[in-house]
Design an enzyme around this catalytic site. Structure first.
Site, PDB file in Angstrom:
ATOM      1  CG  ASP A 222      -1.140 136.089  40.380  1.00 32.12           C
ATOM      2  OD1 ASP A 222      -0.012 135.681  40.041  1.00 32.12           O
ATOM      3  OD2 ASP A 222      -1.569 136.001  41.552  1.00 32.12           O
TER       4      ASP A 222
ATOM      5  CG  ASP B 190       1.254 138.154  46.154  1.00 33.81           C
ATOM      6  OD1 ASP B 190       1.984 138.977  45.551  1.00 33.81           O
ATOM      7  OD2 ASP B 190       0.586 137.287  45.547  1.00 33.81           O
TER       8      ASP B 190
ATOM      9  CE1 TYR C 203      -4.772 126.787  42.009  1.00 38.05           C
ATOM     10  CE2 TYR C 203      -4.441 126.346  39.678  1.00 38.05           C
ATOM     11  CZ  TYR C 203      -4.295 127.172  40.770  1.00 38.05           C
ATOM     12  OH  TYR C 203      -3.684 128.385  40.638  1.00 38.05           O
TER      13      TYR C 203
END
Length: 352
Positions: free
Chosen positions: A233, A228, A198
């Site tokens: 998540d 996906d 990130y």
């Protein structure tokens, strides 16, 4: 309840970007133009350290002033450019992890057994070299046999859902369960031959629920997009930084339907069952609006420094309730069952 706010190096840049977003939404602007090539140069030049005492005493006044400033700018122009590293909520943290280092992720002996993982008689073992493509965090049972954190750890524990932690709070390395590798160890994601990080720290613990799967063959009846191809998540918003590879029981509070590159990527907002805030947080309305907005905006903007488009969200960009999140979890659990039973084409996924 008073929260202790940490102040990482880039925090003031994040505050400025968040204020701009709040002002934009108040002015009815849903899409902003971002100069993602210049934003990092500008943000690095503008970073400052803010001692926490100064931060606590001046944050409210300066944040309000920033919102007013950006509102004035918006009124002058309906298109606005501003510097943004990754639009993010301020971290609610008592930890002292270095926000710009991955080193704390890999601390510990090899092999190691976390307290949470010990509840399932699971240990983790590092192989390969930290910060390279060879790094793997594997999972083993009591007799030393390799197990899959995706397929072999149960979905539920005694008090909540089992979350497998992939990315500890305040770290940058994009670690994830390798769904296509044997036994599904945790590895660092690779894009275009490069290890993926990130552009700034993630402000919560991030992971997934085992024995779930977002089916890429199944179209959502309302959103008209497909899954996906990953476990669902979890964004855990508790006060502690959880170790990579640990298994933590969490309580779902809500769920956000993110649309990433045309795929449905659910984000379950949750709290660890042993976190002090778990007594107060039972549904999405218990979670402060600022926390909800911060999580959503972080995921909206985090890919823009790579010249990627903004992510979108279904259901009017709102978090659905805790009850709805459990329905989504159950749907993905049923999809996983079909995958494991061979009723759904697995493609390159490792499911043995």
């Amino acid at each position: 309840r008073h929260h202790h706010l940490s102040a990482p190096t880039s925090l003031w840049t994040v505050i400025q970007a968040t204020a701009a977003a709040v002002a934009a939404r108040q002015q009815g602007i849903s899409t902003l133009h971002i100069d993602s090539r210049s934003c990092w140069k500008n943000s690095l030049q503008q970073q400052h350290h803010h001692p926490q005492s100064h931060f606590h005493s001046h944050f409210g006044r300066r944040f309000s002033s920033l919102i007013q400033h950006h509102q004035q700018q918006i009124q002058r122009s309906k298109k606005m450019k501003f510097s943004i590293p990754s639009l993010a909520l301020l971290a609610i943290s008592t930890g002292s992890a270095n926000a710009w280092s991955n080193a704390n992720v890999f601390a510990g002996a090899r092999p190691r057994t976390s307290l949470a993982a010990a509840l399932f008689s699971v240990s983790t073992e590092i192989s390969g070299e930290t910060g390279t493509e060879s790094f793997r965090l594997g999972f083993k049972d009591t007799d030393g046999s390799a197990i899959s954190p995706w397929h072999d750890i149960p979905l539920k524990g005694d008090k909540g859902y089992n979350m497998v932690v992939e990315i500890p709070k305040m770290t940058k390395a994009k670690m994830e369960i390798a769904t296509k590798e044997e036994s599904n160890p945790i590895a660092q994601d690779i894009k275009k031959g490069n290890l993926r990080d990130y552009h700034g720290p993630i402000f919560w613990n991030y992971g997934c629920l085992p024995q779930t799967w977002e089916d890429p063959n199944e179209e959502h009846p309302e959103l008209k997009v497909f899954g996906d191809d990953d476990p669902i998540d979890v964004v855990e918003i508790g006060s502690k930084s959880l170790d990579m590879g640990s298994v933590t029981e969490v309580k779902p509070l809500g769920v956000l339907a993110m649309i990433d590159d045309g795929e449905l990527d659910w984000k379950v907002l949750a709290i660890a069952v042993d976190d002090p805030l778990a007594e107060e947080y039972n549904d999405i309305d218990d979670v402060p609006k600022a926390v909800q907005d911060g999580v959503r905006e972080w995921f909206r903007w985090y890919k823009t420094p790579d010249d990627k488009p903004l992510n979108g969200f279904g259901f009017d960009e709102k978090f659905l309730s805790a009850a709805e999140s459990e329905k989504v979890i159950e749907e993905t659990h049923e999809a996983w069952k079909k995958l494991k039973a061979g009723e759904t084409e697995a493609g390159k996924l490792w499911t043995n």
